[in-house]
Design a protein around this motif. Structure first.
Motif, mmCIF file in Angstrom:
data_model
loop_
_atom_site.group_PDB
_atom_site.id
_atom_site.type_symbol
_atom_site.label_atom_id
_atom_site.label_comp_id
_atom_site.label_asym_id
_atom_site.label_seq_id
_atom_site.Cartn_x
_atom_site.Cartn_y
_atom_site.Cartn_z
ATOM 1 N N PHE A 40 3.998 -3.809 4.228
ATOM 2 C CA PHE A 40 4.787 -3.173 5.290
ATOM 3 C C PHE A 40 4.935 -1.678 5.008
ATOM 4 O O PHE A 40 5.273 -1.272 3.895
ATOM 5 C CB PHE A 40 6.153 -3.841 5.398
ATOM 6 N N SER A 44 9.008 1.165 8.043
ATOM 7 C CA SER A 44 9.519 -0.088 8.598
ATOM 8 C C SER A 44 10.711 -0.605 7.804
ATOM 9 O O SER A 44 10.833 -0.379 6.593
ATOM 10 C CB SER A 44 8.417 -1.147 8.604
ATOM 11 N N ARG A 52 11.790 7.022 8.288
ATOM 12 C CA ARG A 52 10.864 7.499 9.307
ATOM 13 C C ARG A 52 10.774 9.021 9.366
ATOM 14 O O ARG A 52 10.355 9.596 10.365
ATOM 15 C CB ARG A 52 11.260 6.941 10.674
ATOM 16 N N THR A 151 3.016 5.271 10.920
ATOM 17 C CA THR A 151 2.721 4.293 9.869
ATOM 18 C C THR A 151 2.012 5.030 8.742
ATOM 19 O O THR A 151 0.940 5.601 8.947
ATOM 20 C CB THR A 151 1.833 3.153 10.396
ATOM 21 N N TRP A 155 -0.774 -0.798 4.980
ATOM 22 C CA TRP A 155 -0.195 -1.569 6.081
ATOM 23 C C TRP A 155 -0.978 -2.848 6.399
ATOM 24 O O TRP A 155 -0.665 -3.546 7.372
ATOM 25 C CB TRP A 155 -0.030 -0.707 7.336
ATOM 26 N N TYR A 298 2.608 -3.619 18.096
ATOM 27 C CA TYR A 298 3.758 -3.168 17.305
ATOM 28 C C TYR A 298 4.815 -4.268 17.244
ATOM 29 O O TYR A 298 4.949 -5.067 18.179
ATOM 30 C CB TYR A 298 4.405 -1.929 17.935
ATOM 31 N N ASP A 301 10.415 -4.558 13.415
ATOM 32 C CA ASP A 301 10.793 -4.411 12.009
ATOM 33 C C ASP A 301 9.627 -4.086 11.083
ATOM 34 O O ASP A 301 9.842 -3.739 9.922
ATOM 35 C CB ASP A 301 11.475 -5.691 11.510
ATOM 36 N N THR A 302 8.378 -4.217 11.594
ATOM 37 C CA THR A 302 7.226 -3.997 10.724
ATOM 38 C C THR A 302 6.244 -2.973 11.285
ATOM 39 O O THR A 302 5.243 -2.660 10.647
ATOM 40 C CB THR A 302 6.487 -5.321 10.476
ATOM 41 N N LEU A 303 6.474 -2.481 12.492
ATOM 42 C CA LEU A 303 5.661 -1.450 13.141
ATOM 43 C C LEU A 303 4.221 -1.935 13.327
ATOM 44 O O LEU A 303 4.008 -3.011 13.869
ATOM 45 C CB LEU A 303 5.757 -0.132 12.371
#
Length: 579
Positions: A40, A44, A52, A151, A155, A298, A301-303
């Motif tokens: 993740f 996120s 962010r 991001t 990932w 998307y 919570d995890t993008l």
């Protein structure tokens, strides 16, 4: 390519941001400030970091114990955004640029004889760099308009596998529908020897269809495996892959040397064709209307990273439950596990390259390199139906005026057709088309009557559409590239915002807004009636699958809750009236 001897490196890693770019080496006294849950991204909440802000450089590190197995150890990264440098026990083992594509490193030489192995990753991902393929990742601090949180870093999954000194490095499948054949390409790598052979076995269920052996020439074998053609369509359909009947053929590929088994790979393929015939998209030699939904991939919570494999499977199941036979993955190269579930459950996938937003030789060089890797990664998936290198002239904003921008689109179109001649290619989707096999149109007029009048089937309607009307305020085809009869697909439309919690007072947005479920269903049904019955279209793609941050124009909320009963939405998508 599935092997038995592998271990996941997902989970808790040491992590820190390096905004001042103080650290250059993994032994340089790095101060680890966080624990992060891979895969993740640090932006996120699921990662445990949830930051962010603007961060150009970050570092990861973890220890692991190596499981027993073959002498060669391969380290895999599914995707790291954007430039990754990897050390094992202080030795550089990989250096990779490109935020959406996998890379693998042979780390055998850097392993310690026993005890914990220390893996370190440095990632550079400039949040303001508009000359790299970045898709919908916002360059502003907070998401705005149609762009979303960034991001950074790892990932997708990280894993290792142990193999023999000589092993299968690449495997490609190509269905040859016309000859009822399966093309198979096998490439050996590592400690290469003479007299290598490969055995390929293919099954349909428990029925063995092929059991072949080939000698590798120059460390590769490329063969067409002829299947027994039953002739008539009813019998042929028992083997053909489609969204309605996703028939997969299981495969096992083994590598041998002088009777010694070196490597075993489990795989699968399918027999199907995608093609263009005049003004129609063809699947398995028959016209096939495309009912697609735009999916940005998307999660709250995890993008861009999927919450789990179950979440990827559920997204495929929901797209089918909504009545669609395919998805347009928008500005994202999706996790290959999504493509696996699309293959297995039966869902077409329209694959689009994430855009750059500044034209330069550097941007095009990056895009060509990464797009080439994308096609290589996903070539063998039967669910992939079309490739799209550019969307809405992003990264090539002056197509009507600057020849270099037009050259870029035409070059990527022809490169893609060269790398994969088996699938249609759209050079630039939405408008300002030049080299293309399908003409994609983006039109967010949410008035069903106006939409119906615009796309009524007639020669005069086509002439008016291409010469006078400009959906989105842009010309549909560039000078010198008139419509030549290619299929027309309405590849973006709808975008009706319906926020169940806040109604019409919501701060979220769409291309039109309704305040209750009844109004939402009514306009969705009327739009779907238009696009399903417009003979001009070979298919359509509705915007969009799920709410995405500030955009509330999904058929589902961001957590994948349907905004109306699934059976009602499905019936509307297929233009079927329920009793």
């Amino acid at each position: 390519m599935v092997r038995e001897n592998w271990q996941s490196l997902n989970g808790a890693w040491r992590f820190t941001f390096d905004n001042e770019r103080r650290y250059r080496l993994p032994d340089g006294g790095i101060g680890w400030t966080h624990e992060i849950i891979v895969p993740f991204p640090p932006e996120s909440q699921a990662s445990g970091v949830g930051d962010r802000g603007f961060h150009r450089v970050c570092w990861y590190q973890r220890d692991f114990l190596l499981q027993p197995g073959g002498p060669c150890v391969l380290l895999h990264f599914g995707a790291v955004d954007y430039h990754a440098k990897v050390w094992l026990n202080g030795h550089v083992v990989a250096d990779h640029e490109g935020g959406h594509t996998p890379f693998v490193a042979d780390i055998s030489h850097a392993l310690l004889p026993d005890g914990p192995q220390v893996l370190t990753v440095r990632v550079e991902d400039d949040p303001h760099d508009l000359a790299k393929p970045r898709g919908k990742q916002d360059w502003q601090l907070l998401p705005h308009s149609i762009w979303y949180p960034r991001t950074t870093g790892i990932w997708q999954s990280v894993w290792i596998e142990r193999v023999a000194a000589t092993y299968i490095g690449k495997l490609r499948w190509t269905p040859v529908f016309e000859g009822y054949e399966i093309g198979c390409e096998v490439f050996a790598v590592g400690d290469l020897q003479d007299d290598l052979t490969v055995a390929v076995r293919i099954w349909h269920g428990s029925n063995l269809l092929a059991d072949d052996q080939y000698k590798l020439i120059e460390n590769e074998a490329s063969r067409k495996i002829a299947l027994s053609d039953p002739g008539i369509d009813d019998s042929r359909n028992e083997l053909l892959w489609s969204p309605e009947r996703p028939i997969l053929l299981d495969a096992e590929v083994t590598l041998w040397h002088d009777g010694e088994l070196l490597d075993t790979v489990k795989s699968y393929t399918a027999l199907r064709s995608v093609a263009i015939n005049r003004d129609r998209f063809m699947l398995n030699g028959r016209p096939y209307p495309l009912r697609l939904v735009l999916d940005q991939g998307y999660w709250p919570d995890t993008l861009l990273a999927a919450p789990s494999d179950d979440a990827l499977r559920r997204d495929v199941e929901l797209a089918k439950a909504l009545g669609f036979n395919g998805v347009r993955k928008h500005q994202k190269i999706e996790d290959p596990r999504y493509l696996y579930w699309a293959d297995r459950l039966g869902l077409l996938v329209w694959e689009e390259m994430p855009s750059t937003y500044r034209f330069s030789s550097k941007a095009i060089t990056r895009m060509v390199r990464e797009w080439t890797d994308v096609i290589e990664r996903d070539y063998s998936h039967p669910c992939i139906l079309v490739w799209v290198p550019f969307n809405e002239s992003w990264g090539v904003p002056n197509l009507t005026a600057i020849q270099a921008h037009r050259n870029a689109v035409e070059a990527l179109y022809h490169l893609t057709r060269t790398l994969d001649p088996t699938r249609p290619v759209i050079g630039n989707d939405g408008w300002e088309a030049s080299a293309t096999d399908i003409l994609g149109i983006h039109d967010y007029d949410c008035d069903p009557e106006r939409l119906q009048a615009r796309y009524a089937i007639s020669d005069s309607a086509r002439t008016t559409l291409f010469d006078q009307r400009r959906p989105g305020g842009r010309i549909l085809t560039l000078d010198g590239f008139p419509h030549r009869g290619q299929p027309i697909v309405l590849t973006e439309f709808g975008g009706i915002a319906f926020d169940r919690e806040q109604g019409e007072s919501a701060e979220t947005w769409g291309y039109a807004r309704v305040g209750n479920e009844a109004a939402f269903l009514d306009i969705y049904r009327r739009l779907m009636t238009v696009v399903n019955t417009a003979q001009m279209f070979s298919g359509f793609c509705y915007t969009q699958f799920a709410d995405t941050f500030q955009e509330a124009n999904g058929l589902l909320t961001a957590d994948r809750t349907p905004k109306a009963a699934l059976e009602l939405l499905s019936a509307a998508t297929r233009n079927i009236r329920l009793n």
